[in-house]
Every structure is written in structure tokens, then in C-alpha cells.
Design an enzyme around this catalytic site. Structure first.
Site, PDB file in Angstrom:
ATOM      1  N   GLU A  30      -5.028  13.750   1.828  1.00 44.11           N
ATOM      2  CA  GLU A  30      -6.360  13.675   1.656  1.00 44.11           C
ATOM      3  C   GLU A  30      -7.411  13.463   2.523  1.00 44.11           C
ATOM      4  O   GLU A  30      -7.974  13.690   3.006  1.00 44.11           O
ATOM      5  CB  GLU A  30      -7.082  12.806   0.613  1.00 44.11           C
ATOM      6  CG  GLU A  30      -6.221  11.767   0.794  1.00 44.11           C
ATOM      7  CD  GLU A  30      -6.502  10.385   0.380  1.00 44.11           C
ATOM      8  OE1 GLU A  30      -7.031  10.689  -1.130  1.00 44.11           O
ATOM      9  OE2 GLU A  30      -6.339   9.156   0.557  1.00 44.11           O
TER      10      GLU A  30
ATOM     11  N   GLN B   6       0.641   9.120  -8.284  1.00 45.93           N
ATOM     12  CA  GLN B   6       1.617   8.867  -6.581  1.00 45.93           C
ATOM     13  C   GLN B   6       1.360   7.213  -6.761  1.00 45.93           C
ATOM     14  O   GLN B   6       2.476   6.809  -5.995  1.00 45.93           O
ATOM     15  CB  GLN B   6       1.035   9.541  -5.991  1.00 45.93           C
ATOM     16  CG  GLN B   6      -0.233   9.425  -5.340  1.00 45.93           C
ATOM     17  CD  GLN B   6      -0.722  10.413  -4.179  1.00 45.93           C
ATOM     18  OE1 GLN B   6      -0.193  11.046  -3.418  1.00 45.93           O
ATOM     19  NE2 GLN B   6      -1.337  11.387  -4.491  1.00 45.93           N
ATOM     20  N   ARG B   7       0.576   6.661  -7.521  1.00 50.24           N
ATOM     21  CA  ARG B   7       0.618   5.574  -7.287  1.00 50.24           C
ATOM     22  C   ARG B   7       0.796   4.440  -8.166  1.00 50.24           C
ATOM     23  O   ARG B   7       1.132   3.332  -8.546  1.00 50.24           O
ATOM     24  CB  ARG B   7      -0.175   4.847  -6.217  1.00 50.24           C
ATOM     25  CG  ARG B   7      -1.859   5.060  -7.400  1.00 50.24           C
ATOM     26  CD  ARG B   7      -3.301   4.471  -6.426  1.00 50.24           C
ATOM     27  NE  ARG B   7      -4.521   4.188  -7.036  1.00 50.24           N
ATOM     28  CZ  ARG B   7      -5.039   4.383  -6.833  1.00 50.24           C
ATOM     29  NH1 ARG B   7      -6.317   4.686  -5.338  1.00 50.24           N
ATOM     30  NH2 ARG B   7      -5.951   3.934  -7.407  1.00 50.24           N
TER      31      ARG B   7
ATOM     32  N   MET C 137      -2.317  11.477  -1.701  1.00 49.93           N
ATOM     33  CA  MET C 137      -3.060  10.499  -0.929  1.00 49.93           C
ATOM     34  C   MET C 137      -2.560   9.941  -0.035  1.00 49.93           C
ATOM     35  O   MET C 137      -1.327  10.096   1.219  1.00 49.93           O
ATOM     36  CB  MET C 137      -2.645   9.481  -1.957  1.00 49.93           C
ATOM     37  CG  MET C 137      -4.387   9.979  -2.729  1.00 49.93           C
ATOM     38  SD  MET C 137      -4.114   8.357  -4.078  1.00 49.93           S
ATOM     39  CE  MET C 137      -5.592   8.163  -4.725  1.00 49.93           C
ATOM     40  N   GLY C 138      -3.642   9.126   1.517  1.00 49.92           N
ATOM     41  CA  GLY C 138      -2.924   8.234   2.169  1.00 49.92           C
ATOM     42  C   GLY C 138      -3.985   8.211   3.141  1.00 49.92           C
ATOM     43  O   GLY C 138      -3.547   7.312   4.208  1.00 49.92           O
ATOM     44  N   ARG C 139      -5.059   8.430   2.921  1.00 53.21           N
ATOM     45  CA  ARG C 139      -6.500   8.515   3.663  1.00 53.21           C
ATOM     46  C   ARG C 139      -6.375   8.799   5.286  1.00 53.21           C
ATOM     47  O   ARG C 139      -5.920   9.982   4.983  1.00 53.21           O
ATOM     48  CB  ARG C 139      -6.785   6.756   3.521  1.00 53.21           C
ATOM     49  CG  ARG C 139      -7.518   6.009   2.580  1.00 53.21           C
ATOM     50  CD  ARG C 139      -8.246   5.059   3.730  1.00 53.21           C
ATOM     51  NE  ARG C 139      -9.291   4.387   2.318  1.00 53.21           N
ATOM     52  CZ  ARG C 139      -8.596   3.487   1.131  1.00 53.21           C
ATOM     53  NH1 ARG C 139      -8.242   2.142   2.513  1.00 53.21           N
ATOM     54  NH2 ARG C 139      -9.372   2.361   0.441  1.00 53.21           N
TER      55      ARG C 139
ATOM     56  N   THR D 209       0.853  -1.560   0.128  1.00 55.47           N
ATOM     57  CA  THR D 209      -0.039  -0.048   0.354  1.00 55.47           C
ATOM     58  C   THR D 209       1.055   1.204   0.017  1.00 55.47           C
ATOM     59  O   THR D 209       2.179   1.415   0.561  1.00 55.47           O
ATOM     60  CB  THR D 209      -0.745   0.484   1.227  1.00 55.47           C
ATOM     61  OG1 THR D 209      -1.940   1.346   0.748  1.00 55.47           O
ATOM     62  CG2 THR D 209      -0.047   0.101   2.373  1.00 55.47           C
TER      63      THR D 209
ATOM     64  N   ASP E  36      -0.034   3.625   1.160  1.00 53.49           N
ATOM     65  CA  ASP E  36      -0.423   4.411   2.419  1.00 53.49           C
ATOM     66  C   ASP E  36       0.797   4.429   3.511  1.00 53.49           C
ATOM     67  O   ASP E  36       0.802   5.190   4.449  1.00 53.49           O
ATOM     68  CB  ASP E  36      -1.755   4.277   2.980  1.00 53.49           C
ATOM     69  CG  ASP E  36      -2.103   5.156   1.775  1.00 53.49           C
ATOM     70  OD1 ASP E  36      -3.116   5.444   0.940  1.00 53.49           O
ATOM     71  OD2 ASP E  36      -3.663   4.397   2.375  1.00 53.49           O
TER      72      ASP E  36
END
Ligand code: F6P
Length: 404
Positions: free
Chosen positions: A243, A292-293, A186-188, A140, A142
Site C-alpha cells: 500500500e 490481514q491484521r 498493508m505496511g505503510r 505492529t 508493519d
């Protein structure tokens, strides 16, 4: 016996490298015959939708190409297995596929939600006394998995974020007028990826001047104050924002996935509107979004090599007779960077999130401390020599009709 491998959750640049690790290691093992890929994660096992990977990956060149291909070549899913005490039917369907295909081990490459599947499935098989090994291989961007030092996919995403941020810094600094540039990462619920932009501080950049992560309290009022303070010092202020920071209802869509996770996006443009309304200077927000991913042309060699290695280690773990395990990295040293691959119980990893440590966040909650740099730096090192196809990176793909 035969084995099966599947990929699940949000894409990264390194998930296919872990697939290569599983594939290559399985080829070496005389006791493994067919290597099946399950299409769209666990959904492929439920629907008996498997493809024979040996009929698709033939040469070392194929494997090299797959290693440099972002995303999940077998497709993905966000599927939550029910508790089998309440609904056993789906477990029976998975078992039917596994028995019909003579699968003795199943490797699930995914994040904390996917490790929920590893845990439930291995616990169900143990209770039914069925000898099929279930092993989780982490991934992930994240970087929020517990137990493991870091997750495959994170290093490449962090390298992209730092590189792109540096390019944005150059671009944003050209005019004489004051400006604010807000970059949404991103990253939750975890700020690891946003925080990784601080590696630029270790390379002599003052920017990003402000970094906001979900682990620190956020208020619009404080944000405006911070921005004004930075504008007094710098002509072009650069802000990195996760985010996942706390914002008022309605800024995001409110839509949730099967695991109850909100689809996050829109914080950058929300803050852009706020700066425009209150300060009135030139302001732009940039959402790094899926780039980014999936920007594997900029992946971290360390990340890709480690992702392959952890896939291989997963196969060896199953062959040792283990099940219900997740492969994890343990860092022995930052410099020289050294890691070992170990195992953890899936229940220690499933459905849990590892937050950014408090000591990595400054007291004001608006930047990252230098203490974090030793952690991030080794993960973004090294480049792949990317094979090109008429000027763009070559990708390994599977015929669309086989994935339907
Ligand atoms: O898997 C992690 C992640 O990339 C998060 O960083 C992001 O919030 C989420 O997935 C996006 O989910 P989806 O790919 O379903 O839009």
C-alpha cells in the site's frame, strides 16, 4: 503498588496476547495489587478511564480466549503527546490519574508512534523526579520497529498473507484466458509484510510473480513492462503490491492521522484500472485490508507465544527498576529458531522506521530474494488450537458500556 496497561495504534492478532503476558506476570508478583486497563490507550490515562482487569479476567480459560482474540480488547488510539515544554497540562492529567490510582508502572503496547509516548512520558517523569516506571511493549503488523528483530503481530499477519496469497493463486489459475491478479498488502512505508508473501517461493510456488515494496523505486511504465513480461511466461500473473509504494497524488484519500501518517489504500484498484486500460486482459485487484491484521483463526503460534512472553518480560523489566525502555527481540539463530528478549531505550525506537534490507529486494526492484526466506519462515510457524463457538472462533470481549 498497582499497575496499568494500555494498547495503542493499529490492531494486530497478538496485542491481546501481550496484555495476557502483562496480566499473568503481574498476578505472580506479590507487590502488585490492582491491574488496571486504560481504555483507548493513553487517552484512558488522560481521562482517568480505567477498568480493573481482575474483575474481568478470572480463569486460565479467560486468558486463553483473550490470547486468541484479535485487535485490542481495551480499545486503541492514535494520540500524539505534545512536547511538555510547550504544553504540560496533559502530562499533569496523566500524573493525576496515576497518583490517584497508585500506579507504579505503566505498560504501553504499541508501535513506533506509541514508543514516542513511552519516551516522552518517561523523560517527563524523570525530570519531575517521579518514580513511575514506563515500559513499551512493541507490536505492529508493519514490522518496521528499529532495534527489535521483528515485532509481535507481524508473524500472524505474514502467515495470513502467505496463506491467502496461496489460495488466490489456486483460484486465479482456473481459466484458459490470461489474467492479472493484484493483491494490495498493508505496511505503510515498509515492505516487510508484502515481502513476506515470498515465503511461497520457498514452498515451490512461482507466484507471486512480481512483488513491489516501498523501498524500491516504482513507476507505472516499468510496472506495465514487468506485467507484460510475466504474461509471456504465465497464464495467470499474480502481483503483490505494498500500500506504501509511490503513486500519483489523488490515488489515495490524502487524509492523515494525528501522527501525520496518510491513510493508504487504493493502489491495487489504481493498478487494476491501469492494466485494464493498457493491456485489456482479465484483471482483478484484491485489498487484503484489515483481514490481514485481525484474522486470528490463522495466527502464528510462534507470534502469539512470543507476544505473551514479551509482555511478561516487560513486567519483570519494570520490577527491576527500569523505565523508558522498550522490550525487543534479538534473534540468535534462524534454524533452530532462537530469540532472546532484551531492552532498548525508547528513544532508539520512537518515531523511527526500519526498512526492508536492500539485499532482500532483487536488482530489478520487482521481487524478493531467497535470502529473505530464512528471516520470514520461523515467524509464521505453528498454529493455535482455536476454541470455537457454534462454528466460529470464540472471542473474549469487554462489555461495551465499560469502554465508552
Ligand atoms: O498500524 C499499522 C497499520 O495497520 C498499517 O499497516 C496501516 O497502513 C495503518 O495501520 C492503518 O491505520 P488505521 O487502522 O488507522 O486505518
Amino acid at each position: 503498588m498497582n499497575i496499568a496497561v494500555a494498547q495503542s495504534g493499529g490492531p494486530t492478532c497478538a496485542i491481546n496476547a501481550s496484555l495476557v503476558g502483562v496480566f499473568k506476570e503481574s498476578l505472580k508478583e506479590p507487590e502488585i495489587d490492582a491491574i488496571f486497563g486504560s481504555v483507548n490507550g493513553i487517552e484512558g490515562m488522560i481521562e482517568n478511564h480505567l477498568i480493573d482487569l481482575k474483575t474481568m479476567i478470572f480463569t486460565n480459560e479467560d486468558m486463553e480466549l483473550l490470547r486468541q482474540t484479535p485487535s485490542t480488547v481495551l480499545g486503541s488510539c492514535r494520540y500524539k503527546l505534545p512536547d511538555w515544554h510547550e504544553d504540560e497540562s496533559v502530562y499533569k492529567r496523566i500524573l493525576r490519574t496515576m497518583q490517584q490510582r497508585q500506579i507504579g508502572a505503566f505498560f504501553y503496547i504499541g508501535g513506533n508512534d506509541s514508543m514516542d509516548t513511552v519516551q516522552k512520558l518517561s523523560a517527563y517523569f524523570a525530570e519531575q523526579e517521579i518514580d513511575i516506571k514506563i515500559i513499551g511493549i512493541p507490536k505492529t503488523i508493519d514490522n518496521d520497529l528499529c532495534v527489535t528483530d521483528h515485532t509481535p503481530g507481524f508473524g500472524s499477519a505474514a502467515k495470513y498473507v502467505a496463506t491467502t496469497m496461496q489460495e488466490i493463486i489456486r483460484d486465479s489459475s482456473v481459466y484458459s484466458i490470461p489474467s492479472v491478479t493484484i493483491v494490495e498488502v498493508m505496511g505503510r512505508h515498509a515492505g516487510w509484510l508484502t515481502a513476506s508473501s515470498a515465503v511461497l517461493h520457498g514452498l515451490g510456488e512461482a507466484a507471486p510473480h512480481l512483488i513491489y515494496v516501498p523501498e524500491a523505486d516504482f513507476s507505472l511504465e516499468k510496472f506495465m513492462k514487468d506485467v507484460r513480461q510475466e504474461m509471456a511466461k504465465h497464464k495467470a500473473v499474480i502481483v503483490a503490491v505494498s500500500e506504501g509504494i509511490e503513486v500519483p497524488e489523488g490515488v489515495q484519500s490524502g487524509v492523515v492521522d494525528n501522527f501525520g501518517h496518510k491513510y493508504l489504500s487504493g493502489i491495487g484498484s489504481y493498478l487494476e484500472r491501469a492494466v485494464r486500460a493498457e493491456i485489456g486482459c482479465k484483471v482483478r485487484s484484491i485489498e487484503l485490508n484489515v483481514m490481514q491484521r485481525c484474522s486470528s483463526h490463522l495466527c502464528s503460534r510462534t507470534d502469539i507465544d512470543e507476544s505473551e512472553a514479551i509482555g511478561s518480560a516487560g513486567v519483570r523489566c519494570a520490577l527491576r527498576g527500569e523505565t523508558g525502555k522498550v522490550m525487543v527481540f534479538r534473534r540468535l539463530n534462524d534454524m533452530p529458531y532462537t530469540v532472546t528478549i532484551e531492552t532498548a531505550d525508547a528513544k532508539e525506537v520512537a518515531n523511527r522506521e526500519k526498512a526492508l534490507p536492500r539485499e532482500y529486494i532483487n536488482a530489478a526492484g520487482n521481487n524478493i530474494t531467497d535470502q529473505a526466506l530464512g528471516y520470514f519462515m520461523p515467524l509464521i510457524q505453528g498454529e493455535l488450537v482455536i476454541q470455537m463457538n457454534h462454528g466460529v472462533p470464540a472471542h473474549f470481549t469487554i462489555q461495551e458500556s465499560l469502554l465508552k
